[in-house]
Design a protein around this motif. Sequence first.
Motif, short mmCIF file in Angstrom:
data_model
loop_
_atom_site.label_atom_id
_atom_site.label_comp_id
_atom_site.label_asym_id
_atom_site.label_seq_id
_atom_site.Cartn_x
_atom_site.Cartn_y
_atom_site.Cartn_z
N LEU A 22 -19.31 -14.09 -6.58
CA LEU A 22 -18.52 -13.99 -7.80
C LEU A 22 -17.66 -15.23 -7.92
N ASN A 23 -17.73 -15.86 -9.02
CA ASN A 23 -16.93 -17.06 -9.19
C ASN A 23 -16.00 -16.91 -10.36
N GLN A 24 -14.84 -17.39 -10.15
CA GLN A 24 -13.86 -17.26 -11.21
C GLN A 24 -14.14 -18.29 -12.28
N TYR A 50 -20.94 -13.92 -16.64
CA TYR A 50 -20.84 -12.48 -16.90
C TYR A 50 -22.00 -12.00 -17.77
N GLN A 51 -22.47 -12.84 -18.64
CA GLN A 51 -23.50 -12.40 -19.57
C GLN A 51 -24.78 -12.04 -18.86
N LEU A 94 -12.92 -13.58 -16.97
CA LEU A 94 -12.58 -13.77 -15.56
C LEU A 94 -13.71 -14.39 -14.77
N LEU A 95 -14.94 -14.00 -15.09
CA LEU A 95 -16.05 -14.44 -14.25
C LEU A 95 -16.96 -15.37 -15.00
N LEU A 151 -13.46 -9.09 -18.33
CA LEU A 151 -14.36 -9.53 -17.27
C LEU A 151 -15.08 -10.81 -17.67
#
Lengths: 456, 376
Positions: A426-428, A383-384, A379-380, A376
Amino acid sequence: MKKLELGFQWASSKPKLLLHRSSITTLRRYQLTAHGNCGKRKSAENWVRRSSRRNTNSSANSTRLNSELRSKQTCPKDYQTGVSLLFLLAAMAATKTRGSSFSRAVSAATPSLAPGLKCGPNGTVFLSSGIPDLDKILGGGFTLGSLVMVMEDSEAPHHMLLLRNFMSQGLIHNQPLLYASPSKDPKGFLGTLPSPASSKDDKPRDRDTDQEKGLRIAWQYKKYFGENNPNFTGHRDDKHEYCNDFDLRKPLERQFLIRQHVDCVSLQDSMNLSVLLDHCGTFLSQFPRNDNNSSITTAGRIAIQSFCAPDCGYSNMEWHMLSFIRSLKSVMRSSNAVAVLTFPPSLLSPSFCKRWQHMADTLLSVKAIPDEDRELAQLLTGYQDMVGLLNVHKIARINTQAPMILEATTFSIKLQKRRYLVLECLNQAPIDGSSGASYGTSGSCSASSKTGRLDF
Amino acid sequence: MAESVCRTLRDGGLEGEHAPALTIKDSIASPFGFDVFCHVLTQLSSFILAGKSQSRGLVLVAFCRSPSFYADLLKSKGIDVNSSNKCRVRILDCYTDPLGWKFRLMGVGNLRDLSCEASSTGILCKDVKDTNKLYSSIIELGKGLVAEAKSRFSVAIDSVDQMLRHASMSSVAGLFSNLRSHGQVSNVFWLLHSDLHEVRVTASLEYMSSMVASVEPLQQLTNGQRDDSDKASLTEQNLKKGKFHVRFKRRNGRVRVMLEEFHIEQSGISFKSASSEEVTNQGLLPKVQFSLQLSEKEQIDRSNVVLPFEHQGNGKPIQIYDGRNSLMEGKHETTSVSAGNSETNEGSGGGEIIYYRDSDDEMPDSDEDPDDDLDI
C-alpha cells in the motif's frame, strides 16, 4: 605472526570470547549468543571454514575440529561452540603458512526435487502458491507440511482467487489435488481454474529485476570475476517454472484436468467430520515424509473452501471443527503436502475464531474495500485498480525459532489488465501540495474522526 | 437506495452465477422491515408485470401473513393476483397450517376443508420442517408459473424467523444456497428480525446474500443518557422515520454502501436521500507507506542517466557529470588525472612538469600503469 589474545569471560550463562580486534569483526557477524540455534550452527561452520582457509590451520587440529562440528546432531550448546572455536583460534595462532585442509563441501546435500518444489532455509521445501508476489512475500512459497489458513471476508470472494491460483499451480506441476467445498457439485469449480499466461502475452511485470546487469561504475573489476556464481543464469529455460503467472480470463486446458485426477469432496453432505478426515488421511498417505529427506518425488495439495459455511451440517459443532483442524495439521506434518483452508471468521464465535487462527501455520486474510470511497482514493495510489486487501498475519516457520518479520503486512490485490493477480504494497498517494493545506491538516494526518483506522 | 436495490433485483443474475439475494433486516428500535419488504415486493411485481425484469414470475413464501393479505396488498397497487391469465405471482402458503395440525384434526373432527382458499393462488404447505420439501414446492410453483424451461422467476420469503423456528440453521442455509444456484431462479429476497436470533445466524444470512439492507433508527437510543422527555420524542421520531442502510457486494469484490432516509406514511413507505451524516466505513488500513518503488517510466529514465566514471568507451566523447546539467552539450570536459605523476593535459599543450620526490619513505612506483584506471 599475529598474536591473538584469547580470553574467556563467564558471566552468568553467557560466555563471551574476547579476541583481538581484527577477529572480532568476523566473529560479530555470526553473533554467538547463549541460546544457540540450529541454523546458526551451519553458519558457524562456514565461518570456521572460511577463516581457516584464509589463516590456515594444522591438519591435525582441523580434522578434529571438523569431526567435532560434524558429529553434533542436535543444536550445540553454546559453550561447546565456544570451545571448538577456542581450539580453532589456538590452532590459528600456532601455525601459519600451510595448505588449508578445509575444502569446500560440494553441496550434494540438497535433495533432488521434483519440478515445482524449491529448497528453502533450515531444511524446508517450498511449493508455489500460484501467485508470484505472494511467494516473494512469504519468502519462497508455502512450506511443505504446513497448514495455510485464509480468513475470508463475507463481502468479497477474493479467497477464491487465491484458491484458484493455488489449485491451478498444482495441476500444472502435476501435483495431486484434493478439493473440498460446501457446494453440491465441487467439480463445477474446476472449470473456473485459470491457465498460465502464454509467453506471447506480455507478462504483468518484468520479473527480471536485473540488479547485476554488470557493474556500471566499477566496471574495472569485471576482469577479476573468475568463476561467477551461476545464480544469474536464471532458471528461465526450464519448462516448468516454479511459479506461473496465471491469466484469470483463460480457463485451464482440459489436458491438465484429465492428467491428474482431482479428488472432489462436497462438504454439504458430510455430517461427520471424521469421514472427511479419513479421506484426507488416505490422500496424504501418497506423500509420506521420510527423515532423510533425500528425494521428494511428488507433493500434494489440499484445498478446503469455506470450511464453516452455514450450509454444512457440522457448522454449529465448533469443537468438532476445531479438532478436525488439529488432526489435519498433525497429519500434514508427516507428509509432503500443503493444505489451504479458507473460512469466514464472522460465522464463528470470537473465541473459536481466535483458536482457529492459532491453529494455522501461515495465516492470511482478505478484505473487501469500499467502492467509490473518495477518502481512500485520496489516500492511496492505485485505488482504482484495487479489488481488495490481503493481510499476512503469520508465516510458517518450521525448523527454526527465528520469526519472519515483514516490512509490510497489508497488500493490495489488483488485477492487472483484468487478468493477472498482483499484490502490491500500500502506498500513500502524494499529498496535494497545491491545495495550500498545512501539513497538519492534509490527508491522513488530520484529526478527523475517520483517522482512527490509520496506523502509522 | 431502495431504487437501486429494486433495480438490482430486477436485473437478476448472469448465467452461471449465483442469483442476487437480498436480506432485509430490522430490529425493535426501528421495526419497519416488513414495510420495506412489501415495498420491494410490490416494486418487483410491477416490474414483472410490465415485462421489464429478467424474471417472469414471483413465488412468495408466506409465513407471517396470510395469502389474502398479500392478494389485497398487490391489488391495491394495481396488480391482480387472482386473474388466471396474467397471474404472475404464486403464493406458497405456510401461514395457514404450517405443521399440518389442522389437516390432521380434519380427519378426526369436523373442521372445514381449508384448502379451497389457497388453491387459486398457490399451494398449501403442511410441513415447514422439511426444507427439502419446501425447496421442491418452491421450484415446482416457479416452474408452473413460467412456462418455458429457460425463463426465470423470483422468490420472496416472508420471514426467515419463522423458518428458523422449525428448521435448523444449516438446513435453511442449504435451502437458500440451493435456491440461489438453481438455474431458473432470478433473485431471492427475505426478511429477518435481527434481534430474534444469535449474531451467528444473522452473520450467516448476511454471508449468503449479495445485498444487505438494514433498517435502523435515526438516532440510537442509549440508556441513561437522556431524560425521559427526550427519550419519548426520540422514540416518536423513530416510529415515523428511520435510516435505510444498504451494503452491496459488487461483482468486482468491492462493497458499495448507501444510505437513505425513509418515512412511514398512510400509503406505505417513502424513501428520500440522506440529509446529514456520511456513511462511516469500518476501519481498514493499518500501515500505509510512502512509495519507494519506481514506476517503469522512472526506471527507464534512471537508466538513461550517465553516471560519472561509467565505462563509455564506445567512441563517443567521454562525459563526466559534474553536477551541472551540461550533459547533453557534448563539450569536451578534460578528464582529470590523479596528482603525483602528472603529465601534460590534453588541453594545455606545450608545458612540462618535473618533480622531485618528497622523501624516500614513499613506496616506489608500482609497475602498474596508472592509466589503466582511465576510460580510454
